[in-house]
Design a protein around this motif. Structure first.
Motif, PDB file in Angstrom:
ATOM      1  N   LEU A  49      -3.565   6.671 -23.535  1.00 35.88           N
ATOM      2  CA  LEU A  49      -2.752   5.629 -22.924  1.00 35.88           C
ATOM      3  C   LEU A  49      -1.975   4.960 -24.037  1.00 35.88           C
ATOM      4  CD1 LEU A  49      -5.651   5.554 -21.133  1.00 35.88           C
ATOM      5  CD2 LEU A  49      -4.336   3.828 -19.922  1.00 35.88           C
ATOM      6  N   SER A  50      -0.661   5.089 -24.002  1.00 37.19           N
ATOM      7  CA  SER A  50       0.123   4.524 -25.092  1.00 37.19           C
ATOM      8  C   SER A  50       1.477   4.039 -24.584  1.00 37.19           C
ATOM      9  CB  SER A  50       0.328   5.556 -26.208  1.00 37.19           C
ATOM     10  OG  SER A  50       0.992   6.708 -25.730  1.00 37.19           O
ATOM     11  N   PHE A  51       1.932   2.916 -25.152  1.00 33.99           N
ATOM     12  CA  PHE A  51       3.258   2.363 -24.893  1.00 33.99           C
ATOM     13  C   PHE A  51       3.503   2.083 -23.411  1.00 33.99           C
ATOM     14  CE2 PHE A  51       3.560   5.091 -28.696  1.00 33.99           C
ATOM     15  CZ  PHE A  51       3.844   4.116 -29.640  1.00 33.99           C
ATOM     16  N   ASN A  52       2.443   1.653 -22.718  1.00 32.44           N
ATOM     17  CA  ASN A  52       2.572   1.268 -21.318  1.00 32.44           C
ATOM     18  C   ASN A  52       2.640  -0.257 -21.196  1.00 32.44           C
ATOM     19  OD1 ASN A  52       2.022   3.988 -19.907  1.00 32.44           O
ATOM     20  ND2 ASN A  52       0.245   3.777 -21.257  1.00 32.44           N
ATOM     21  N   THR A  53       3.319  -0.730 -20.183  1.00 33.82           N
ATOM     22  CA  THR A  53       3.239  -2.132 -19.788  1.00 33.82           C
ATOM     23  C   THR A  53       2.318  -2.223 -18.580  1.00 33.82           C
ATOM     24  OG1 THR A  53       5.469  -2.609 -20.577  1.00 33.82           O
ATOM     25  CG2 THR A  53       4.528  -4.143 -18.983  1.00 33.82           C
ATOM     26  N   ILE A  54       1.151  -2.855 -18.769  1.00 35.96           N
ATOM     27  CA  ILE A  54       0.140  -2.949 -17.714  1.00 35.96           C
ATOM     28  C   ILE A  54      -0.145  -4.431 -17.513  1.00 35.96           C
ATOM     29  CG2 ILE A  54      -2.182  -2.285 -16.983  1.00 35.96           C
ATOM     30  CD1 ILE A  54      -1.973   0.102 -18.915  1.00 35.96           C
ATOM     31  N   ALA A  55       0.256  -4.982 -16.359  1.00 36.98           N
ATOM     32  CA  ALA A  55       0.204  -6.432 -16.206  1.00 36.98           C
ATOM     33  C   ALA A  55       0.084  -6.844 -14.747  1.00 36.98           C
ATOM     34  CB  ALA A  55       1.465  -7.059 -16.799  1.00 36.98           C
ATOM     35  N   GLU A  56      -0.571  -7.991 -14.547  1.00 33.05           N
ATOM     36  CA  GLU A  56      -0.614  -8.669 -13.256  1.00 33.05           C
ATOM     37  C   GLU A  56      -1.155  -7.791 -12.132  1.00 33.05           C
ATOM     38  OE1 GLU A  56      -0.155 -11.841 -13.101  1.00 33.05           O
ATOM     39  OE2 GLU A  56       0.488 -11.978 -15.195  1.00 33.05           O
ATOM     40  N   ASN A  57      -2.090  -6.918 -12.466  1.00 31.72           N
ATOM     41  CA  ASN A  57      -2.812  -6.195 -11.430  1.00 31.72           C
ATOM     42  C   ASN A  57      -4.023  -7.031 -11.033  1.00 31.72           C
ATOM     43  OD1 ASN A  57      -1.238  -3.587 -11.527  1.00 31.72           O
ATOM     44  ND2 ASN A  57      -1.896  -3.739 -13.660  1.00 31.72           N
ATOM     45  N   GLN A  58      -4.544  -6.804  -9.845  1.00 27.58           N
ATOM     46  CA  GLN A  58      -5.591  -7.656  -9.302  1.00 27.58           C
ATOM     47  C   GLN A  58      -6.924  -6.926  -9.209  1.00 27.58           C
ATOM     48  OE1 GLN A  58      -4.965 -10.967  -8.380  1.00 27.58           O
ATOM     49  NE2 GLN A  58      -2.985 -10.589  -9.337  1.00 27.58           N
ATOM     50  N   ALA A  59      -8.007  -7.703  -9.347  1.00 29.10           N
ATOM     51  CA  ALA A  59      -9.362  -7.219  -9.068  1.00 29.10           C
ATOM     52  C   ALA A  59     -10.091  -8.363  -8.388  1.00 29.10           C
ATOM     53  CB  ALA A  59     -10.080  -6.802 -10.341  1.00 29.10           C
ATOM     54  N   GLY A  60     -10.234  -8.276  -7.077  1.00 32.75           N
ATOM     55  CA  GLY A  60     -10.783  -9.396  -6.349  1.00 32.75           C
ATOM     56  C   GLY A  60      -9.837 -10.573  -6.410  1.00 32.75           C
ATOM     57  N   ASP A  61     -10.368 -11.726  -6.778  1.00 37.69           N
ATOM     58  CA  ASP A  61      -9.541 -12.929  -6.848  1.00 37.69           C
ATOM     59  C   ASP A  61      -8.991 -13.167  -8.241  1.00 37.69           C
ATOM     60  OD1 ASP A  61      -9.995 -13.498  -4.176  1.00 37.69           O
ATOM     61  OD2 ASP A  61     -11.864 -14.548  -4.628  1.00 37.69           O
ATOM     62  N   ASP A  62      -9.303 -12.254  -9.189  1.00 37.06           N
ATOM     63  CA  ASP A  62      -8.928 -12.483 -10.576  1.00 37.06           C
ATOM     64  C   ASP A  62      -7.910 -11.457 -11.036  1.00 37.06           C
ATOM     65  OD1 ASP A  62     -10.825 -14.550 -10.798  1.00 37.06           O
ATOM     66  OD2 ASP A  62     -12.400 -13.046 -11.082  1.00 37.06           O
ATOM     67  N   ASP A  63      -7.082 -11.843 -11.985  1.00 38.96           N
ATOM     68  CA  ASP A  63      -6.182 -10.892 -12.612  1.00 38.96           C
ATOM     69  C   ASP A  63      -6.981  -9.915 -13.451  1.00 38.96           C
ATOM     70  OD1 ASP A  63      -3.385 -13.124 -13.294  1.00 38.96           O
ATOM     71  OD2 ASP A  63      -3.946 -11.985 -11.504  1.00 38.96           O
ATOM     72  N   ALA A  64      -6.667  -8.660 -13.354  1.00 34.01           N
ATOM     73  CA  ALA A  64      -7.239  -7.640 -14.240  1.00 34.01           C
ATOM     74  C   ALA A  64      -6.065  -6.819 -14.724  1.00 34.01           C
ATOM     75  CB  ALA A  64      -8.262  -6.777 -13.514  1.00 34.01           C
ATOM     76  N   SER A  65      -5.379  -7.362 -15.685  1.00 34.98           N
ATOM     77  CA  SER A  65      -4.076  -6.826 -16.051  1.00 34.98           C
ATOM     78  C   SER A  65      -4.157  -5.579 -16.900  1.00 34.98           C
ATOM     79  CB  SER A  65      -3.276  -7.906 -16.797  1.00 34.98           C
ATOM     80  OG  SER A  65      -3.030  -8.991 -15.938  1.00 34.98           O
ATOM     81  N   GLY A  66      -5.360  -5.192 -17.329  1.00 39.58           N
ATOM     82  CA  GLY A  66      -5.467  -4.095 -18.250  1.00 39.58           C
ATOM     83  C   GLY A  66      -6.094  -2.861 -17.673  1.00 39.58           C
ATOM     84  N   VAL A  67      -7.071  -2.313 -18.379  1.00 40.17           N
ATOM     85  CA  VAL A  67      -7.696  -1.030 -18.051  1.00 40.17           C
ATOM     86  C   VAL A  67      -9.191  -1.246 -17.884  1.00 40.17           C
ATOM     87  CG1 VAL A  67      -8.101   1.321 -18.844  1.00 40.17           C
ATOM     88  CG2 VAL A  67      -5.930   0.178 -19.373  1.00 40.17           C
ATOM     89  N   VAL A  68      -9.746  -0.682 -16.808  1.00 44.41           N
ATOM     90  CA  VAL A  68     -11.187  -0.730 -16.576  1.00 44.41           C
ATOM     91  C   VAL A  68     -11.779   0.639 -16.886  1.00 44.41           C
ATOM     92  CG1 VAL A  68     -12.995  -0.988 -14.848  1.00 44.41           C
ATOM     93  CG2 VAL A  68     -11.040  -2.540 -14.837  1.00 44.41           C
ATOM     94  N   LEU A  69     -12.759   0.667 -17.772  1.00 47.93           N
ATOM     95  CA  LEU A  69     -13.487   1.892 -18.095  1.00 47.93           C
ATOM     96  C   LEU A  69     -14.835   1.829 -17.386  1.00 47.93           C
ATOM     97  CD1 LEU A  69     -12.750   2.091 -21.931  1.00 47.93           C
ATOM     98  CD2 LEU A  69     -11.503   3.192 -20.047  1.00 47.93           C
ATOM     99  N   SER A  70     -15.076   2.757 -16.477  1.00 48.74           N
ATOM    100  CA  SER A  70     -16.273   2.706 -15.657  1.00 48.74           C
ATOM    101  C   SER A  70     -17.372   3.593 -16.218  1.00 48.74           C
ATOM    102  CB  SER A  70     -15.944   3.171 -14.232  1.00 48.74           C
ATOM    103  OG  SER A  70     -17.105   3.247 -13.444  1.00 48.74           O
ATOM    104  N   LEU A  71     -18.617   3.141 -16.067  1.00 48.83           N
ATOM    105  CA  LEU A  71     -19.786   3.958 -16.401  1.00 48.83           C
ATOM    106  C   LEU A  71     -20.380   4.600 -15.172  1.00 48.83           C
ATOM    107  CD1 LEU A  71     -21.525   1.595 -18.990  1.00 48.83           C
ATOM    108  CD2 LEU A  71     -19.987   3.500 -19.428  1.00 48.83           C
ATOM    109  N   ILE A  72     -19.732   4.400 -14.021  1.00 44.57           N
ATOM    110  CA  ILE A  72     -20.247   4.894 -12.748  1.00 44.57           C
ATOM    111  C   ILE A  72     -19.325   5.994 -12.254  1.00 44.57           C
ATOM    112  CG2 ILE A  72     -20.810   4.288 -10.369  1.00 44.57           C
ATOM    113  CD1 ILE A  72     -21.177   1.395 -11.336  1.00 44.57           C
ATOM    114  N   HIS A  73     -19.913   7.129 -11.862  1.00 41.68           N
ATOM    115  CA  HIS A  73     -19.112   8.221 -11.316  1.00 41.68           C
ATOM    116  C   HIS A  73     -18.568   7.810  -9.959  1.00 41.68           C
ATOM    117  CE1 HIS A  73     -17.623  12.073 -10.145  1.00 41.68           C
ATOM    118  NE2 HIS A  73     -18.496  12.181  -9.153  1.00 41.68           N
ATOM    119  N   ILE A  74     -17.275   8.059  -9.727  1.00 41.18           N
ATOM    120  CA  ILE A  74     -16.661   7.657  -8.450  1.00 41.18           C
ATOM    121  C   ILE A  74     -16.331   8.887  -7.623  1.00 41.18           C
ATOM    122  CG2 ILE A  74     -15.749   5.477  -9.291  1.00 41.18           C
ATOM    123  CD1 ILE A  74     -13.123   6.878  -9.820  1.00 41.18           C
TER     124      ILE A  74
END
Length: 222
Positions: free
Chosen positions: A197-222
């Motif tokens: 992941l490089s040179f991306n603009t990642i902003a103002e994304n939502q997770a529940g009621d909170d901003d999660a503007s970046g990247v989530v790395l999960s330890l759970i298989h989806i």
């Protein structure tokens, strides 16, 4: 030719097909300047490609796919290219791919009833594409069948109700994109291999009621 099989109308410089089009089992088809749209209760994808009995190829260039059940679908060793095309109003996903190589470039995937792009497995290349205001995720590269190999570059992924981009299994290069104002952040699953992941603009994304503007790395298989 197509005129022998499909009702056609010419409007706005595009030839309108009033039924879906499929390239299957070894067919090699290039279509330019076509609009595919629904008349009545038409099921399935506007354009589709299946290579179950031999690799098929479908290029859909400078066209529109409107109000179908699925915009475009590729499965079983299909090579599909979508370029200069708008896919909108699908009941579910704009593009669905499994066990195929799909390239989408210089296109708009907007206002569909599911994911903008659903990649179940195979290869997905997205370049200079606007994936906007879809009812679920922007790019859902779930790898739910087998790992996905993806290259996403120079694209705008915003205002989708789910995650802007999800990578469940596989690997990806994700560069020079805008991923913003979506219903969830960029999500990287636990079974993802080397991913850039490089040179991306990642902003103002939502997770529940909170901003999660970046990247989530999960330890759970989806």
């Amino acid at each position: 030719g197509l005129g022998d099989v499909y009702k056609r109308q010419v409007a706005d410089g595009l030839v309108t097909l009033l039924q879906p089009f499929a390239a299957n089992d070894g067919a090699i088809v290039a279509m330019s300047g076509f609009r595919v749209t629904r008349v009545g209760q038409v099921l399935g994808a506007g354009v589709s490609c299946m290579g179950f009995f031999g690799t098929s190829s479908l290029d859909f260039i400078d066209g529109e796919i409107i109000d179908m059940q699925v915009g475009a679908a590729a499965s079983f060793s299909c090579k599909m290219k979508i370029a200069g095309t708008t896919i909108s109003g699908s009941e579910s996903a704009g593009v669905v791919t499994s066990a195929s190589k799909v390239t989408i470039e210089d296109s708009v995937i907007v206002n569909n009833g599911g994911d903008g792009v659903l990649g179940r497995n195979g290869v997905v290349n997205v370049s200079n594409v606007q994936v906007v205001n879809n009812a679920d995720m922007g790019l859902n590269l779930s790898g739910e069948l087998d790992p996905v190999t993806a290259n996403v570059t120079g694209s705008t992924i915003r205002e989708n109700r789910g995650h802007g981009l999800l990578l469940g299994r596989g690997k990806a290069v994700i560069t020079n994109n805008v991923i913003a104002d979506n219903g969830g952040p960029v999500f990287i699953g636990s079974e993802v291999g080397t991913t850039e992941l490089s040179f991306n603009t990642i902003a103002e994304n939502q997770a529940g009621d909170d901003d999660a503007s970046g990247v989530v790395l999960s330890l759970i298989h989806i």
